[in-house]
Design a protein around this motif. Structure first.
Motif, PDB file in Angstrom:
ATOM      1  N   ASN A 114       2.960   6.046  -2.530  1.00  0.00           N
ATOM      2  CA  ASN A 114       4.441   6.935  -2.958  1.00  0.00           C
ATOM      3  C   ASN A 114       4.314   7.120  -4.461  1.00  0.00           C
ATOM      4  O   ASN A 114       4.885   8.230  -4.747  1.00  0.00           O
ATOM      5  CB  ASN A 114       5.498   6.281  -2.366  1.00  0.00           C
ATOM      6  N   ASN A 115       3.652   6.140  -5.127  1.00  0.00           N
ATOM      7  CA  ASN A 115       3.687   6.289  -6.551  1.00  0.00           C
ATOM      8  C   ASN A 115       2.666   7.314  -6.899  1.00  0.00           C
ATOM      9  O   ASN A 115       2.172   7.271  -8.062  1.00  0.00           O
ATOM     10  CB  ASN A 115       3.760   4.957  -7.138  1.00  0.00           C
ATOM     11  N   GLY A 116       1.745   7.880  -6.020  1.00  0.00           N
ATOM     12  CA  GLY A 116       0.329   8.526  -6.268  1.00  0.00           C
ATOM     13  C   GLY A 116      -0.785   7.829  -6.630  1.00  0.00           C
ATOM     14  O   GLY A 116      -1.744   8.282  -6.878  1.00  0.00           O
ATOM     15  N   ASP A 117      -0.870   6.449  -6.300  1.00  0.00           N
ATOM     16  CA  ASP A 117      -2.118   5.524  -6.917  1.00  0.00           C
ATOM     17  C   ASP A 117      -2.675   5.329  -5.385  1.00  0.00           C
ATOM     18  O   ASP A 117      -2.554   4.328  -4.678  1.00  0.00           O
ATOM     19  CB  ASP A 117      -1.653   4.401  -7.334  1.00  0.00           C
ATOM     20  N   ARG A 118      -3.464   6.472  -5.129  1.00  0.00           N
ATOM     21  CA  ARG A 118      -4.136   6.184  -3.794  1.00  0.00           C
ATOM     22  C   ARG A 118      -5.433   5.282  -3.779  1.00  0.00           C
ATOM     23  O   ARG A 118      -5.667   4.983  -2.608  1.00  0.00           O
ATOM     24  CB  ARG A 118      -4.793   7.881  -3.401  1.00  0.00           C
ATOM     25  N   GLU A 119      -5.904   5.187  -4.863  1.00  0.00           N
ATOM     26  CA  GLU A 119      -7.033   3.854  -5.158  1.00  0.00           C
ATOM     27  C   GLU A 119      -6.407   2.711  -4.234  1.00  0.00           C
ATOM     28  O   GLU A 119      -7.063   1.980  -3.482  1.00  0.00           O
ATOM     29  CB  GLU A 119      -7.732   3.872  -6.359  1.00  0.00           C
TER      30      GLU A 119
ATOM     31  N   SER B 196      11.739   5.528   7.777  1.00  0.00           N
ATOM     32  CA  SER B 196      12.405   4.201   7.610  1.00  0.00           C
ATOM     33  C   SER B 196      12.394   3.844   5.909  1.00  0.00           C
ATOM     34  O   SER B 196      13.284   3.050   5.424  1.00  0.00           O
ATOM     35  CB  SER B 196      11.779   3.312   8.520  1.00  0.00           C
ATOM     36  N   LYS B 197      11.201   4.102   5.379  1.00  0.00           N
ATOM     37  CA  LYS B 197      11.068   3.865   4.034  1.00  0.00           C
ATOM     38  C   LYS B 197      12.179   4.327   3.038  1.00  0.00           C
ATOM     39  O   LYS B 197      12.959   3.760   2.141  1.00  0.00           O
ATOM     40  CB  LYS B 197       9.817   4.078   3.544  1.00  0.00           C
TER      41      LYS B 197
ATOM     42  N   ALA C 157      -1.141   0.685   9.317  1.00  0.00           N
ATOM     43  CA  ALA C 157      -2.117   1.082   8.283  1.00  0.00           C
ATOM     44  C   ALA C 157      -3.473   1.722   8.631  1.00  0.00           C
ATOM     45  O   ALA C 157      -3.818   2.682   8.019  1.00  0.00           O
ATOM     46  CB  ALA C 157      -2.750  -0.362   7.828  1.00  0.00           C
ATOM     47  N   HIS C 158      -3.789   1.711   9.826  1.00  0.00           N
ATOM     48  CA  HIS C 158      -4.879   2.317  10.559  1.00  0.00           C
ATOM     49  C   HIS C 158      -4.395   3.861  10.526  1.00  0.00           C
ATOM     50  O   HIS C 158      -5.219   4.756  10.068  1.00  0.00           O
ATOM     51  CB  HIS C 158      -5.278   2.039  11.698  1.00  0.00           C
ATOM     52  N   HIS C 159      -3.164   4.114  10.834  1.00  0.00           N
ATOM     53  CA  HIS C 159      -2.864   5.242  10.772  1.00  0.00           C
ATOM     54  C   HIS C 159      -2.647   6.129   9.417  1.00  0.00           C
ATOM     55  O   HIS C 159      -3.198   7.262   9.267  1.00  0.00           O
ATOM     56  CB  HIS C 159      -1.370   5.475  11.618  1.00  0.00           C
ATOM     57  N   GLU C 160      -2.121   5.329   8.497  1.00  0.00           N
ATOM     58  CA  GLU C 160      -2.217   5.760   7.009  1.00  0.00           C
ATOM     59  C   GLU C 160      -3.514   5.941   6.609  1.00  0.00           C
ATOM     60  O   GLU C 160      -3.888   7.211   5.859  1.00  0.00           O
ATOM     61  CB  GLU C 160      -1.539   4.743   6.268  1.00  0.00           C
TER      62      GLU C 160
ATOM     63  N   GLY D   3       0.979  -1.247   0.024  1.00  0.00           N
ATOM     64  CA  GLY D   3       0.013   0.013   0.007  1.00  0.00           C
ATOM     65  C   GLY D   3       0.966   1.291   0.051  1.00  0.00           C
ATOM     66  O   GLY D   3       0.572   2.200  -0.755  1.00  0.00           O
ATOM     67  N   SER D   4       1.920   1.348   0.654  1.00  0.00           N
ATOM     68  CA  SER D   4       2.841   2.439   0.852  1.00  0.00           C
ATOM     69  C   SER D   4       3.554   2.801  -0.472  1.00  0.00           C
ATOM     70  O   SER D   4       3.765   3.678  -0.999  1.00  0.00           O
ATOM     71  CB  SER D   4       4.053   2.213   1.978  1.00  0.00           C
TER      72      SER D   4
END
Length: 174
Positions: free
Chosen positions: A21-26, A164-165, A43-46, A16-17
């Protein structure tokens, strides 16, 4: 991908990250939702951030708060800090201080700064501030290692944001 197929929530969140990061929010939303359903606090925070900003989903304060609370309950320090700030904006300073204390106990640096300000303005007792400082230091000490120190030195040397990423990506390039 084997870990994703095995329903590993951390692996699912990382995919998902990557989409995020690549702009694909869906697609990011789909993977974050899946990881959150499997109990991943990050994931909840994101998801809370996506609902707050309206990225890939319609802005929704109730869903933002739901995911923020779930992340905080799951032990996510940034979520706890965000909850504290939200409570402070709503002038619920006692609740705000409690969230800051919990985040500080998890090693969150911004929470210590906020508690210091709260102490200066009389919202946090001397005892609570001192206890939070001790717990924060213990949490920070528990995460120290030569590898972490080397990664931090690398980040400072190359002026890399301490995410970290990004750090992992830069280290792989190096």
């Amino acid at each position: 991908m084997k870990r994703v197929a095995a329903n590993d929530p951390v692996a699912i969140r990382e995919i998902g990250s990557k989409y995020y990061n690549n702009g694909d929010r869906e697609h990011a939303f789909e993977y974050f939702t899946n990881a959150a359903e499997l109990g991943d606090a990050s994931a909840h925070h994101e998801l809370s951030i996506m609902y707050q900003k309206g990225e890939g989903v319609e802005k929704d304060e109730k869903m933002e708060l739901f995911h923020l609370v779930e992340a905080a309950i799951g032990g996510h320090p940034d979520a706890r800090y965000d909850l504290a700030r939200k409570e402070g904006r709503n002038e619920r300073f006692d609740r705000s201080a409690k969230h800051f204390i919990i985040a500080a106990n998890l090693g969150h640096d911004g929470s210590i700064r906020a508690l210091k300000e709260g102490y200066k303005h009389g919202f946090v007792s001397k005892e609570d501030f001192a206890a939070a400082l001790r717990a924060h230091q213990a949490a920070v000490d528990a995460t120290k290692s030569p590898q972490r120190d080397a990664a931090e030195a690398f980040a400072e040397k190359f002026d890399v944001y301490r995410s970290s990423k990004l750090l992992v990506e830069k280290m792989l390039e190096y």
